[in-house]
Design a protein around this motif. Structure first.
Motif, short mmCIF file in Angstrom:
data_model
loop_
_atom_site.label_atom_id
_atom_site.label_comp_id
_atom_site.label_asym_id
_atom_site.label_seq_id
_atom_site.Cartn_x
_atom_site.Cartn_y
_atom_site.Cartn_z
N ASP A 177 4.90 35.69 61.62
CA ASP A 177 3.79 34.87 62.09
C ASP A 177 4.14 33.41 61.78
O ASP A 177 4.75 33.13 60.75
CB ASP A 177 2.49 35.26 61.37
N ASP A 178 3.78 32.49 62.68
CA ASP A 178 4.12 31.09 62.42
C ASP A 178 3.17 30.44 61.41
O ASP A 178 3.50 29.41 60.84
CB ASP A 178 4.18 30.28 63.73
N PHE A 179 2.01 31.03 61.20
CA PHE A 179 1.08 30.48 60.21
C PHE A 179 1.29 31.16 58.86
O PHE A 179 1.15 32.38 58.75
CB PHE A 179 -0.36 30.69 60.66
N MET A 195 -1.53 33.35 57.58
CA MET A 195 -1.64 34.70 58.14
C MET A 195 -0.57 35.63 57.58
O MET A 195 -0.84 36.79 57.30
CB MET A 195 -1.56 34.62 59.67
N ASP A 251 3.12 38.53 65.26
CA ASP A 251 2.17 37.73 66.03
C ASP A 251 2.74 37.60 67.46
O ASP A 251 3.89 37.97 67.70
CB ASP A 251 2.11 36.35 65.35
N TRP A 252 1.96 37.08 68.38
CA TRP A 252 2.46 36.86 69.75
C TRP A 252 2.86 35.39 69.93
O TRP A 252 4.00 35.04 70.20
CB TRP A 252 1.38 37.26 70.77
N ASN A 253 1.86 34.53 69.77
CA ASN A 253 2.03 33.12 70.11
C ASN A 253 2.74 32.37 68.98
O ASN A 253 2.12 32.04 67.98
CB ASN A 253 0.64 32.52 70.37
N THR A 280 8.59 33.87 71.17
CA THR A 280 7.27 34.51 71.03
C THR A 280 7.42 35.98 70.60
O THR A 280 8.51 36.55 70.66
CB THR A 280 6.52 34.49 72.37
N ILE A 328 6.22 38.57 72.14
CA ILE A 328 6.50 39.48 73.27
C ILE A 328 8.01 39.47 73.56
O ILE A 328 8.60 40.51 73.86
CB ILE A 328 5.64 39.15 74.52
N ALA A 341 -3.98 36.80 68.15
CA ALA A 341 -5.25 36.31 68.69
C ALA A 341 -5.26 36.42 70.22
O ALA A 341 -6.26 36.14 70.86
CB ALA A 341 -5.46 34.85 68.28
N GLU A 342 -4.12 36.83 70.80
CA GLU A 342 -4.04 36.94 72.26
C GLU A 342 -4.91 38.12 72.70
O GLU A 342 -4.63 39.26 72.35
CB GLU A 342 -2.60 37.18 72.70
N ILE A 391 -3.39 44.83 67.43
CA ILE A 391 -4.60 44.42 66.72
C ILE A 391 -4.94 43.00 67.11
O ILE A 391 -4.07 42.13 67.12
CB ILE A 391 -4.41 44.51 65.19
N LYS A 425 -6.85 39.52 66.34
CA LYS A 425 -7.46 38.73 65.28
C LYS A 425 -8.78 38.18 65.79
O LYS A 425 -8.86 37.83 66.96
CB LYS A 425 -6.56 37.54 64.92
#
Lengths: 256, 128
Positions: free
Chosen positions: B11-13, B16, B56-58, B63, B65, B87-88, B106, B108
């Motif tokens: 995840d980039d954050f 998270m 994460d996706w974004n 990414t 995906i 969150a997507e 899942i 968020k």
């Protein structure tokens, strides 16, 4: 030609001359005199074209004046070169602040969780030890009473410790807001960046001397689901799942 | 399910990543590593004997995906279980992730119970 356009383009040549030319044109066509026909058509057109050129000239001046006033509007330059980057910096700072706050909260919950676990473990161990003592001193009624009330206290300490652990997890999960709000803010920052680039580009075209600093040719990419589009707002439409149940239903429909 | 399995959290954050790692620890998983986007995750996956990927996706760079596609395209990683936590929330995105071979998805905001349920389900299938 419509009425309106006849008003806009008044011929510059008198009615008599135009009528004469028109009659001569009919005659030329009847006589199959092609060179005369071409010349007369030219003369008739010229009666109007002078005005068309005037009109185009007027429109060109208007466009020029509009662009000039656009370029001379200092406010736009300030907006594009100072205020929009400043707004972006402020939003980035909001992300930094929320990240700091979330990190601080996470550190505290990470520290506090083992403490809560210790309360639970130690209370249970102590209760077991007390039970052994009470068993070996079964005939001591006074000790039995004390052990009884201490055990009750230790039970409640265990319950409190467990509850505390759960609450610390909740506090940790609440920090998720930082990721979601950060992603939303980054989208707004991106939008400001694109807007700023366009504005600077436009100002550069209209007033190259201004010395704007944006690179050109960088067109704004359209939002693509592939790249990820970030958290959806609560008001989003049917195309967006509202909760985990929706996700599970959708995946179930795909055979998951 | 092996609680010692090696899990990569992407995840980039950092907030998270930390939350997901803490939740996984609470579920008894201790062999955890992290990466901040697909580009840093992929080399780790290729050399790291990971048993499970949570992504994460974004993310900038690469990414989630695309990471999923890269994983499915690699003969060594093709059967690695992948859980997306993102969150997507567009239907087309969930369908796309399913088509690309995700094992669980899942959205968020989520909670520990959801994470546990999805992990249980993924490994129930993998092991059966």
């Amino acid at each position: 030609m419509t009425q309106a356009r006849e008003h806009e383009f008044q011929p510059v040549v008198g009615r008599e001359k135009r009528l004469a030319d028109a009659r001569a044109l009919v005659e030329a066509i009847e006589n199959e005199d092609t060179p005369a026909e071409a010349q007369l058509i030219g003369e008739l057109t010229a009666a109007y074209s002078g005005n068309i050129f005037d009109e185009v000239g007027r429109m060109t001046r208007e466009v020029h004046d509009t662009l000039k006033s656009f370029a001379e509007d200092e406010r736009l330059g300030v907006l594009a070169e100072d205020e929009m980057p400043d707004a972006r910096d402020r939003l980035r700072y909001v992300i930094t602040l929320t990240e700091q706050a979330a990190t601080r909260t996470l550190s505290i919950t990470e520290d506090a969780t083992p403490t809560a676990e210790q309360i639970v473990d130690r209370s249970q161990r102590l209760k077991d030890e007390l039970a052994k003592v009470a068993a070996s001193e079964a005939d001591n009624a006074r000790l039995g009473g004390v052990v009884e009330s201490m055990s009750r206290y230790l039970d409640s300490a265990t319950t409190c410790g467990e509850r505390l652990k759960g609450q610390l997890t909740e506090i940790m999960m609440a920090q998720e807001f930082q990721d979601l709000s950060g992603q939303l803010l980054m989208r707004v920052i991106d939008l400001l960046e694109q807007l700023e680039e366009k504005l600077v580009g436009l100002l550069q075209i209209t007033a190259p001397v201004r010395g704007a600093k944006a690179e050109d040719g960088k067109s704004a990419p359209a939002e693509r689901a592939e790249d990820g589009v970030g958290p959806q707002l609560p008001s989003a439409g049917d195309n967006v799942v509202k909760n985990q149940d929706d996700v599970d239903d959708l995946l179930a429909s795909l055979g998951f | 399910m092996d609680r010692n399995m090696k899990i990569l959290v992407v995840d980039d954050f950092s907030t998270m990543r930390r939350i997901i790692k803490n939740l996984l620890k609470e579920l008894g998983f201790t062999n955890l590593e992290e990466a901040d986007d697909g580009q840093t995750a992929l080399p780790l996956l290729k050399q790291g004997n990971f048993d499970f990927l949570v992504t994460d996706w974004n993310m900038p760079g690469m990414t989630g995906i695309d990471l999923l596609r890269a994983v499915r395209a690699d003969p060594e990683l093709v059967s690695l279980p992948v859980l997306m936590v993102t969150a997507e929330a567009k239907r087309e995105q969930i369908v796309l992730a399913a088509q690309e071979g995700v094992n669980g998805y899942i959205v968020k905001p989520f909670n520990g119970a959801t994470l546990k349920a999805k992990i249980d389900k993924i490994f129930e299938r993998v092991e059966s």
